[in-house]
Design an enzyme around this catalytic site. Structure first.
Site, short mmCIF file in Angstrom:
data_model
loop_
_atom_site.label_atom_id
_atom_site.label_comp_id
_atom_site.label_asym_id
_atom_site.label_seq_id
_atom_site.Cartn_x
_atom_site.Cartn_y
_atom_site.Cartn_z
N ASP A 67 -5.67 3.10 7.91
CA ASP A 67 -6.98 2.84 8.15
C ASP A 67 -7.22 1.28 8.25
OD1 ASP A 67 -7.86 5.21 7.65
OD2 ASP A 67 -8.77 4.97 5.55
N GLY A 75 -0.42 4.46 0.10
CA GLY A 75 -1.38 5.67 0.51
C GLY A 75 -0.52 6.28 1.46
N PHE A 76 -1.13 7.03 2.14
CA PHE A 76 -0.59 8.02 3.41
C PHE A 76 0.20 7.19 4.31
CE2 PHE A 76 -4.19 10.46 2.11
CZ PHE A 76 -3.43 11.80 1.87
N VAL A 106 -1.66 -7.24 -4.03
CA VAL A 106 -1.36 -8.38 -3.16
C VAL A 106 -2.80 -8.98 -2.53
CG1 VAL A 106 -0.61 -8.97 -0.51
CG2 VAL A 106 0.66 -7.45 -1.93
N GLY A 126 0.85 -0.98 0.00
CA GLY A 126 0.16 0.13 -0.04
C GLY A 126 0.77 1.30 0.03
N ALA A 160 -6.09 11.01 7.43
CA ALA A 160 -4.45 10.92 6.70
C ALA A 160 -3.63 11.07 7.84
CB ALA A 160 -4.41 12.08 5.62
N GLU A 192 -19.19 17.82 2.26
CA GLU A 192 -18.29 18.38 1.10
C GLU A 192 -18.82 18.27 -0.31
OE1 GLU A 192 -13.80 18.14 3.28
OE2 GLU A 192 -14.44 16.63 2.00
C1 LIG Z 1 -13.43 10.95 0.13
C2 LIG Z 1 -12.54 11.01 1.10
C3 LIG Z 1 -12.19 12.14 1.77
C4 LIG Z 1 -11.21 12.09 2.80
N1 LIG Z 1 -10.88 13.24 3.40
C5 LIG Z 1 -10.28 13.46 4.53
C6 LIG Z 1 -9.73 14.70 5.06
O1 LIG Z 1 -10.39 15.57 4.98
N2 LIG Z 1 -8.92 14.64 6.02
C7 LIG Z 1 -8.23 13.37 6.57
O2 LIG Z 1 -7.37 13.48 7.49
N3 LIG Z 1 -8.72 12.18 6.12
C8 LIG Z 1 -9.46 12.38 4.97
N4 LIG Z 1 -9.72 10.94 4.40
C9 LIG Z 1 -9.49 9.76 4.90
C10 LIG Z 1 -7.96 9.47 4.50
O3 LIG Z 1 -7.92 9.81 3.22
C11 LIG Z 1 -7.41 8.11 5.01
O4 LIG Z 1 -7.63 7.76 6.36
C12 LIG Z 1 -5.93 7.87 4.62
O5 LIG Z 1 -6.13 7.70 3.06
C13 LIG Z 1 -5.62 6.68 5.04
O6 LIG Z 1 -4.35 6.18 4.64
P1 LIG Z 1 -3.88 4.58 4.22
O7 LIG Z 1 -2.43 4.62 3.84
O8 LIG Z 1 -4.19 3.99 5.49
O9 LIG Z 1 -4.84 4.19 3.04
P2 LIG Z 1 -4.78 4.93 1.59
O10 LIG Z 1 -4.52 6.17 1.62
O11 LIG Z 1 -6.31 4.37 1.28
O12 LIG Z 1 -3.94 3.83 0.98
C14 LIG Z 1 -4.00 2.40 0.72
C15 LIG Z 1 -3.21 1.97 -0.43
O13 LIG Z 1 -3.37 0.72 -0.53
C16 LIG Z 1 -3.24 0.13 -1.98
N5 LIG Z 1 -3.99 -1.15 -1.75
C17 LIG Z 1 -5.32 -1.65 -1.12
N6 LIG Z 1 -5.24 -2.88 -1.48
C18 LIG Z 1 -4.13 -3.26 -1.80
C19 LIG Z 1 -3.43 -4.60 -2.30
N7 LIG Z 1 -4.49 -5.70 -1.89
N8 LIG Z 1 -2.69 -4.84 -2.57
C20 LIG Z 1 -1.86 -3.73 -3.21
N9 LIG Z 1 -2.21 -2.40 -2.80
C21 LIG Z 1 -3.18 -2.20 -2.01
C22 LIG Z 1 -4.43 1.03 -2.49
O14 LIG Z 1 -4.38 1.11 -4.02
C23 LIG Z 1 -3.85 2.47 -2.02
O15 LIG Z 1 -3.10 3.03 -2.64
C24 LIG Z 1 -10.87 10.95 3.38
C25 LIG Z 1 -11.04 9.68 2.70
C26 LIG Z 1 -11.84 9.84 1.63
C27 LIG Z 1 -12.10 8.35 0.92
#
Ligand SMILES: Cc1cc2nc3c(=O)[nH]c(=O)nc-3n(C[C@H](O)[C@H](O)[C@H](O)COP(=O)(O)OP(=O)(O)OC[C@H]3O[C@@H](n4cnc5c(N)ncnc54)[C@H](O)[C@@H]3O)c2cc1C
Length: 453
Positions: free
Chosen positions: A332, A44-45, A110, A42, A348, A203
């Site tokens: 998350d 993401g953030f 994965v 992953g 995030a 929003e």
């Molecule tokens: C519409 C929306 C608005 C939001 N607004 C806010 C905000 O204003 N402020 C704030 O703080 N938070 C906000 N959030 C929440 C924030 O975006 C999440 O808490 C944050 O993205 C979590 O980070 P993460 O790295 O855990 O997951 P993510 O950022 O979701 O990253 C997960 C990554 O894992 C990858 N992945 C998933 N499954 C697999 C797999 N099986 N194999 C390989 N890769 C995989 C995905 O492609 C992705 O790149 C918002 C969320 C959404 C959906």
């Protein structure tokens, strides 16, 4: 089949190689001249922060993501409502980590983890053996047991595909209404239902109202887009339930002024191709957006470990998984209680801090230096925007609403975007939109809505 061997950080086409080791073996491998291999699932953030925190550690990092880009989800709603383009809020993970010599990026999904042999298995048949594994796969939308029947009518907002699909449905609804002669069908086309009044629902509601009542107001001849009905449905007693009541009240009255029809204490009975049935009443609508529940991605099942009700993996104080000291879950995907005894929110900021923390834990571990204290989240406040010049901000010691909160919201979001190009583009787009009330990305290009014509 590809095999990503520990420490090699290069793909080989070969038979899968089993490299199961006892816990602690990474230290022996490091001694044998090969840096320990950290696999991050992953980008993401959370995953990206972990990779970056390991930049100077004596490890090889492989980051696997099923998308080639890191996505700034907080601004997804602006892509869905035609204010920004997809590329303004996404950056190729490969380019973000270009200068990090110990990091390799793999585009793949994965599908399983074999903790006995310490390897992750991907959809393309690659295997990555690890000394440390960081799971950061985030969350996905949950339709409360109706995933199969509701998801096709009510799109959730989680990816760029979702955002361009919603944008196409929104814009197509106005096009269809313009071409429609029957008044009832026209009304249905011009009714937009948003389910869930958390930050995303609020929003979206504000942005759809601005789209209909300002941006599109003069562009049609047979319909008046300002007559569009924007209905925000919430099961609970107030909008923005995560914020303090006075900020919720401000958001409510602002949306009200913008013409959004807010329905509180309203649960959804069903969603069909005709619209939504809520508290026994049918709301005919052509466009429905799901902004309600989320659940963790299924990584908990790969490990066969305890998860919370929404599928998040329960983690220890150092964010490792009980019984698997070399495996961490962050962002998350992780379930961890904060100082107030409540689960840490899906934000995030939480994800970034957890990623950074796990990177330092692993770096300390491989260097045999003292481990950092247990993870604790530093809450620097939460913000949500409602519309033009209206937002709320809660820093605990200070609460803001209105234009000051909105300017702060804009500043913070530009600051946290990745890359100068994206920051500059978003800033220019916002200034232009503010001056002219236009939206630069009014394109109908997503697949499903286009084909439905
Ligand atoms: C519409 C929306 C608005 C939001 N607004 C806010 C905000 O204003 N402020 C704030 O703080 N938070 C906000 N959030 C929440 C924030 O975006 C999440 O808490 C944050 O993205 C979590 O980070 P993460 O790295 O855990 O997951 P993510 O950022 O979701 O990253 C997960 C990554 O894992 C990858 N992945 C998933 N499954 C697999 C797999 N099986 N194999 C390989 N890769 C995989 C995905 O492609 C992705 O790149 C918002 C969320 C959404 C959906």
């Amino acid at each position: 089949m590809h095999t990503f061997m520990s420490g090699s950080a290069t793909a080989h086409r070969s038979q899968p190689v089993r490299t199961g080791r006892a816990p602690g073996a990474h230290k022996r491998r490091a001694g044998a001249g090969r840096p320990p291999h950290v696999v991050i699932v992953g980008g993401g953030f959370a995953g990206l922060a972990a990779a970056q925190a390991l930049a100077s550690a004596p490890v090889d990092v492989t980051l696997i993501d099923r998308c080639n880009h890191h996505l700034f989800q907080p601004l997804l709603y602006q892509v869905a409502t035609a204010a920004l383009s997809p590329s303004d809020i996404a950056s190729p993970i490969r380019s973000v980590l270009r200068d990090q010599a110990n990091a390799t990026v793999l585009l793949d999904e994965v599908i399983d983890v074999d903790t006995e042999w310490r390897r992750v298995i991907t959809r393309d048949g690659a295997e990555a053996t690890y000394d440390y594994l960081i799971l950061a796969t985030g969350a996905e939308y949950s339709y409360f047991g109706h995933d199969d029947d509701w998801a096709r009518y009510a799109v959730g907002l989680k990816s760029l595909e979702d955002a361009t699909e919603i944008r196409a449905r929104l814009l197509m609804a106005f096009e269809k209404a313009e071409a429609e002669c029957d008044a009832a069908s026209q009304n249905k086309m011009l009714t937009f239902v948003l389910i869930g009044a958390g930050p995303t629902g609020v929003e979206m509601a504000g942005a759809v109202a601005e789209l209909a009542k300002a941006t599109l107001a003069r562009d049609f001849r047979r319909i008046d887009p300002r007559n569009a009905r924007i209905i925000l449905i919430e099961a609970g007693p107030r909008v923005l339930p995560g914020f303090r009541p006075e900020l919720s009240a401000y958001a409510h009255s602002t949306l009200d002024r913008m013409g959004v029809d807010i329905r509180l204490h309203t649960t959804i009975d069903d969603i069909t191709s005709d619209g939504v049935i809520a508290r026994g009443r049918v709301i005919e609508a052509a466009t429905i957006v799901w902004c309600a529940g989320v659940k963790a991605t299924p990584a908990g099942r790969w490990l066969n470990r305890a998860t919370s009700r929404n599928g998040a993996i329960e983690v220890k104080a150092d964010l490792s998984i009980p019984g698997l000291p070399e495996v961490f879950a962050i962002g998350d995907l992780a379930h961890r209680l904060g100082a107030d005894g409540k689960p840490l929110p899906g934000l995030a900021a939480v994800a970034k801090q957890e990623g950074n923390y796990v990177g330092t834990v692993i770096a300390a571990n491989v260097r045999n230096s003292p481990l950092p204290a247990a993870f604790s989240y530093r809450d620097r406040g939460t913000l949500a925007t409602i519309g033009r010049s209206a937002a709320v901000a809660d820093f605990g010691w200070l609460r803001l609403k209105g234009r000051t909160a909105w300017l702060l919201w804009g500043f913070v979001h530009i600051l946290f975007l990745i890359g100068f190009r994206n920051r500059a583009l978003v800033f220019i787009n916002w200034v232009w939109a503010w001056l002219t009330s236009t939206r630069g990305a009014r394109l109908i290009i997503a697949g499903r809505a286009h084909k439905q014509r």
